[in-house]
Motif scaffolding. Sequence first.
Motif, PDB file in Angstrom:
ATOM      1  N   GLU A  92     -69.236 -42.575  29.224  1.00 62.64           N
ATOM      2  CA  GLU A  92     -67.952 -43.144  28.782  1.00 62.64           C
ATOM      3  C   GLU A  92     -66.974 -42.016  28.458  1.00 62.64           C
ATOM      4  OE1 GLU A  92     -69.114 -45.641  25.531  1.00 62.64           O
ATOM      5  OE2 GLU A  92     -70.039 -47.128  26.869  1.00 62.64           O
ATOM      6  N   ARG A  93     -67.496 -40.973  27.791  1.00 61.90           N
ATOM      7  CA  ARG A  93     -66.651 -39.838  27.421  1.00 61.90           C
ATOM      8  C   ARG A  93     -66.122 -39.154  28.688  1.00 61.90           C
ATOM      9  NH1 ARG A  93     -66.788 -34.766  26.816  1.00 61.90           N
ATOM     10  NH2 ARG A  93     -68.982 -34.536  27.388  1.00 61.90           N
ATOM     11  N   ALA A  94     -67.025 -38.922  29.660  1.00 63.80           N
ATOM     12  CA  ALA A  94     -66.639 -38.267  30.908  1.00 63.80           C
ATOM     13  C   ALA A  94     -65.619 -39.119  31.666  1.00 63.80           C
ATOM     14  CB  ALA A  94     -67.872 -38.010  31.771  1.00 63.80           C
ATOM     15  N   THR A  95     -65.818 -40.436  31.644  1.00 65.41           N
ATOM     16  CA  THR A  95     -64.881 -41.339  32.326  1.00 65.41           C
ATOM     17  C   THR A  95     -63.502 -41.262  31.678  1.00 65.41           C
ATOM     18  OG1 THR A  95     -66.721 -42.825  32.809  1.00 65.41           O
ATOM     19  CG2 THR A  95     -64.520 -43.737  33.068  1.00 65.41           C
ATOM     20  N   ARG A  96     -63.500 -41.251  30.332  1.00 66.48           N
ATOM     21  CA  ARG A  96     -62.217 -41.123  29.623  1.00 66.48           C
ATOM     22  C   ARG A  96     -61.533 -39.805  29.966  1.00 66.48           C
ATOM     23  NH1 ARG A  96     -64.934 -43.375  25.279  1.00 66.48           N
ATOM     24  NH2 ARG A  96     -65.205 -41.333  24.303  1.00 66.48           N
TER      25      ARG A  96
END
Length: 130
Positions: A92-96
Amino acid sequence: SPYEMVQKIQSLQKRLISKTEEVVEKDMLLQEKEKLYGELKSILARQPGPEIAEQLSIHQQGLREKTKAMKAMASELNMYQAQVNEYKYEMERATRELQDVKRQYYEQKRRETLQRERERVNSVTHRDHG
């Protein structure tokens, strides 16, 4: 770069899938052991005769070992579950981050396009008045 970010997300997704499969596998094993445990208990409940004490102690020892193994598996399962959650969070962090990079990239593009447009208008205006 956005490309590296996409690669990182894909790698995290693969790891997440494999950990999820491991968790499912461990869960099935655990259910199998619980079923065995129940069967053993019911077999014990139906045992007649004088040899019952000896059999009981053998079965109890077996149950103790199985229970110990089940507890170990349950804690392993919890560990995998925690890892899965960690990977989900990481993804999720990488996607953000990727979305931020994309947004910045498009904003920069828009600014450059506006700047070129302004310069074109200025050069046309200067040419007409020159």
